[in-house]
Scaffold this active site. Structure first.
Site: not given
Length: 410
Positions: A194-196, A199
């Site tokens: 999950h890439c912040p 998003g």
């Protein structure tokens, strides 16, 4: 099959609904788009056509960090284009604008695309549906009555036996290489991470655009760094005088020098993962060694699988119309309906309670039991003055009579 609440996975198509009207409650079903009742943490746009993560606000930050220096560079080139050769000036400006546009486009395509969300089940699989036995002794207690499923089961991929886990939230065995994202609360096919910064989860359906995004970001940083430095060196004065005269180029050089280490390192790491056909999750969790990666098909085939294969369609149609059951709101009973008729529908839900006089009120199913065959010694009725006893069985007629009296008094 249908949606009964907002925490269950709706099925494909519009389900049929039938209900019996009752005077004590109202029950209805209303059509609704699937994305409005989706139990995950996703955000949706354009009527469910755009699928974003719960932290989609970081998309604005990432766009600012990319667009602000790139657009500043383009504006700087446009303002001082007379100081350079026209071919050089317009060429650098046009290339920089195209790179900036592509980088932001790949960022949006990564962020607003379904990463490969797996449809949920409304109930766990039946024991008969579990084809492959597992050696694991752990069992998952199903959310329905008397259903138990193994924690893992074995599947064979390219001659290697691997274990796939049962997801307690989605009520399914995750496909190989899938994992449940705790941020988005979805199982995702070929889950990478999950890439912040975008998003969104990175999975089967948006990994290609993620690679293009970080690659174009790296190239854009190198491009702006290089030509900003050239602009400083092209001046006739000394280098220090050029820096004081063109502060914008100095800031761009420093900014891009720092940024390229981050996005450049990330790009190199993911090209290594692509060449060995691994995901970030697999690399950190399993760490394939001694050539035992069952998904490795060779360098060329691995790269072909990422860039030259057709993206599979989304497994979930978030614009699908489904029927959602409204919340049941009880109506206030009239005096003529009688308290017993109103209470009957709620005996099983409310369970056992005490009246104001201390008498135990039991549900209607217990009142309908036949107590004739029970030993008289076990039929004991206690009052407030009695001491503690081990077992109390109350005459249902006595309980109903007390309840009616208390209701009338109240």
């Amino acid at each position: 099959m249908m949606i009964t609440n907002r925490n269950s996975m709706p099925p494909t198509g519009i389900a049929t609904w039938s209900c019996t009207s009752q005077s004590s409650s109202k029950r209805s079903a209303r059509p609704e788009r699937l994305y409005r009742v989706w139990p995950g943490n996703n955000k949706f746009g354009c009527g469910g056509r755009l699928v974003l993560g719960p932290d989609a606000g970081s998309l604005y930050l990432s766009s600012f960090l990319i667009g602000c220096p790139a657009i500043t560079f383009c504006i700087r080139m446009l303002v001082r284009i007379k100081e350079h050769d026209p071919l050089y000036g317009y060429g650098v400006l046009t290339s920089g604008a195209i790179l900036t546009f592509l980088d932001l486009l790949f960022l949006c395509m990564t962020s607003v695309r379904d990463p490969g969300i797996i449809p949920r089940n409304s109930r766990p699989p039946e024991e008969d549906d579990i084809e492959t036995p597992t050696q694991s002794m752990e069992w998952v207690a199903g959310k329905t009555q008397n259903i138990r499923v193994p924690r893992t089961k074995d599947v064979v991929i390219n001659g290697y036996t691997i274990k796939v886990k049962f997801c307690d939230t989605c009520l399914l065995y995750r496909p190989a290489r899938a994992s449940h994202c705790s941020v988005c609360n979805n199982c995702v096919q070929k889950f990478d991470h999950h890439c912040p910064w975008v998003g969104q989860c990175i999975g089967l359906r948006n990994y290609r655009y993620f690679i293009l995004f970080i690659s174009s970001s790296t190239f854009l940083c190198i491009y702006v760094f290089t030509f900003s430095l050239i602009n400083l060196l092209r001046k006739q004065s000394s280098f220090w005088n050029s820096m004081s005269d063109d502060v914008v180029s100095v800031v761009l050089v420093c900014y891009c020098f720092v940024a390229v280490w981050f996005v450049g390192g990330l790009t190199c790491f993911h090209f290594y993962l692509m060449s060995t056909n691994q995901t970030t999750y697999e690399n950190f969790r399993y760490r394939y060694d001694k050539g035992r990666n069952p998904h490795n098909l060779g360098l060329l085939n691995n790269l072909k699988q990422v860039f030259l294969t057709k993206t599979p369609p989304s497994a979930v149609d978030f614009r699908e119309m489904v029927l959602v059951e409204d919340v049941i709101i009880p109506e206030t009973p009239s005096y003529h309906d009688g308290y017993m008729g109103y209470r009957k529908n709620f005996d099983m839900d409310l369970g056992n309670k005490l009246t104001k006089n201390g008498n135990l009120v039991v549900s209607s199913i217990l009142q309908n039991l036949d107590y004739a065959g029970i030993d008289e010694k076990l039929k004991k009725v206690t009052t407030a003055q009695d001491g503690p006893i081990d077992l109390i069985l109350i005459n249902p007629g006595h309980v109903a009579r007390n309840r009616d009296e208390n209701f009338v008094k109240g």
